[in-house]
Scaffold this motif. Structure first.
Motif, mmCIF file in Angstrom:
data_model
loop_
_atom_site.group_PDB
_atom_site.id
_atom_site.type_symbol
_atom_site.label_atom_id
_atom_site.label_comp_id
_atom_site.label_asym_id
_atom_site.label_seq_id
_atom_site.Cartn_x
_atom_site.Cartn_y
_atom_site.Cartn_z
ATOM 1 N N ASP A 292 0.744 -1.271 0.058
ATOM 2 C CA ASP A 292 0.116 -0.140 0.181
ATOM 3 C C ASP A 292 0.749 1.409 -0.195
ATOM 4 N N SER A 293 1.943 1.112 0.724
ATOM 5 C CA SER A 293 2.780 2.323 0.927
ATOM 6 C C SER A 293 4.039 2.019 0.227
ATOM 7 N N VAL B 12 4.448 8.591 -3.322
ATOM 8 C CA VAL B 12 3.369 7.652 -3.497
ATOM 9 C C VAL B 12 2.136 7.909 -2.619
ATOM 10 N N LYS B 13 2.493 8.756 -1.527
ATOM 11 C CA LYS B 13 1.439 8.976 -0.619
ATOM 12 C C LYS B 13 -0.044 9.329 -1.372
ATOM 13 N N GLY B 14 -0.854 9.154 -0.903
ATOM 14 C CA GLY B 14 -2.449 9.422 -1.519
ATOM 15 C C GLY B 14 -2.534 8.610 -2.536
ATOM 16 N N ARG B 15 -1.991 7.616 -2.898
ATOM 17 C CA ARG B 15 -2.578 6.521 -3.865
ATOM 18 C C ARG B 15 -3.967 6.149 -3.517
ATOM 19 N N PRO C 285 -7.120 3.243 -3.665
ATOM 20 C CA PRO C 285 -7.219 1.898 -3.455
ATOM 21 C C PRO C 285 -7.239 1.158 -4.723
ATOM 22 N N ILE C 286 -7.786 1.598 -5.670
ATOM 23 C CA ILE C 286 -7.543 1.180 -7.014
ATOM 24 C C ILE C 286 -6.145 0.977 -7.402
ATOM 25 N N GLU C 287 -5.270 2.006 -7.403
ATOM 26 C CA GLU C 287 -3.835 1.906 -7.898
ATOM 27 C C GLU C 287 -3.077 0.714 -6.968
ATOM 28 N N MET C 288 -3.476 0.739 -5.746
ATOM 29 C CA MET C 288 -3.180 -0.274 -4.729
ATOM 30 C C MET C 288 -3.361 -1.624 -5.140
ATOM 31 N N GLY C 289 -4.256 -2.024 -5.776
ATOM 32 C CA GLY C 289 -4.777 -3.187 -6.117
ATOM 33 C C GLY C 289 -4.225 -3.869 -7.560
ATOM 34 N N HIS C 290 -4.647 -4.791 -8.117
ATOM 35 C CA HIS C 290 -3.992 -5.468 -9.085
ATOM 36 C C HIS C 290 -4.710 -4.984 -10.432
ATOM 37 N N LEU C 291 -3.516 -4.495 -11.284
ATOM 38 C CA LEU C 291 -4.059 -4.244 -12.528
ATOM 39 C C LEU C 291 -3.439 -4.745 -13.868
#
Length: 352
Positions: free
Chosen positions: A158-159, A218-221, A223-229
């Motif tokens: 996440d971070s 990358v602070k403030g990403r 949840p979509i950006e943290m997940g699988h893409l």
């Protein structure tokens, strides 16, 4: 009519651009300057998860680290191909008078969605940490202490923060180190690794310094950006140029059941596509790609062997995806990576 490019075309174009940058005189001098200052060979073992990009997370130049990937980051020094490739790297480092730093990693998400963690470890943080620690112990058993330094590093996705372990209870969690100076980080690493030589510590320190900067970036990403893409499955070796987070699952043939990892990656991409349809989200590029590559350093028998391996990977990948992810449409690319330039030699492209 869509104007979006296919992800396969994007990946090929990206490789050409990255190869041009990698081969430029300025980039070559930067690598030589960096390696002259930090000569320790860095071998990293990672999960195939496309969110994990250690070069990006540590803000280090491309081509500095030697990556190995499997599902969950599970490795065993008893597996012949993996063990032999690692040993060749160790022997080459020793021949040139260099030490080796072996990064044994695991990853997890501290968010409220457990499925953002490591599926390869059944989302079990303790299992991932134990697997990395077991690999560290194997490396120490084979090579002893003093030239090859294996360490365990956790990656919180996440971070994108690194967590350095010493094999015991003590850790250096960079999530807790905001505002630390380089000198302060060095003191923490010295306390964590009292047996590590000064020269190796000098070469580990930039990873911690770079990661602190990256955490801020990358602070403030969302949840979509943290997940699988991911939209790409990469099989084989030679993907040091693909330092794009969250684009590809990268699967090396370094475990006993690596074809099953291809099936798992295909299933996760199918799930990604279903989620995009459900939410109406469109990724930047369309489609799915499967890239099969092997690596070579000299254009001779070695490059012909690389081509043969890549074609073998492609045959296995195609059979596995047809059997386990029926109906998944993808573009298949068969290539080999010239490690001197990072450029893909393209052999075949086809659609399935």
């Amino acid at each position: 009519m869509t104007n979006r490019t296919h992800i396969a075309d994007f990946i090929v174009a990206w490789n050409r651009g990255q190869s041009q940058k990698y081969s430029s005189p300025g980039a070559q001098l930067e690598r030589e300057k960096y390696l002259g200052k930090h000569p320790t060979r860095i071998i990293k073992t990672l999960c195939m998860d496309g969110r994990i990009n250690l070069a990006t997370m540590t803000q280090t130049p491309p081509g500095i680290m030697y990556p190995f990937r499997t599902m969950g980051g599970k490795f065993d020094m008893g597996y012949p191909y993996y063990s032999e490739v690692v040993h060749d790297l160790v022997q080459d480092a020793v021949h040139h008078g260099h030490d080796v730093l072996k990064l044994c990693t695991y990853h997890f998400s501290e968010g409220d969605n457990p499925h953002r963690g490591c599926k390869g470890m059944a989302y079990d943080i303790d299992l991932g940490r134990t697997s990395a620690l077991d690999l560290k112990r194997q490396v120490e058993y084979i090579y002893g202490k003093g030239t090859v330094y294996p360490i365990v590093i956790g990656i919180e996705t996440d971070s994108d923060a690194l967590i350095f372990h010493n094999g015991g209870e003590h850790v250096l969690d960079l999530r807790m180190c905001a505002g630390f100076s380089e000198a302060a980080l060095r003191r923490e690493l010295e306390r964590l690794y009292p047996e590590m030589s000064e020269r190796v510590l000098n070469d580990l320190l930039p990873f911690a310094v770079g990661n602190l900067k990256h955490i801020e970036d990358v602070k403030g990403r969302t949840p979509i950006e943290m997940g699988h893409l991911e939209q790409v499955i990469c099989v084989g070796r030679g993907y040091g140029w693909l330092h794009l987070p969250n684009v590809a699952f990268i699967i090396g043939p370094f475990s006993e059941d690596w074809p099953a990892e291809i099936a798992a990656a295909g299933g996760m991409i199918r799930k990604n596509m279903d989620e995009w349809k459900r939410t109406g989200r469109k990724p930047e590029h369309e489609g799915v790609a499967v890239l099969c590559s092997s690596a070579y350093f000299e254009r001779n028998i070695e490059s012909l062997r690389a081509e043969t391996r890549a074609r073998y990977f492609a045959r296995v990948a195609t059979e596995v995806l047809r059997a386990h992810v029926p109906g998944l449409r993808f573009k298949l690319i068969i290539a080999a990576t010239d490690m001197q330039t990072q450029l893909l030699d393209m052999f075949d492209q086809s659609e399935f």
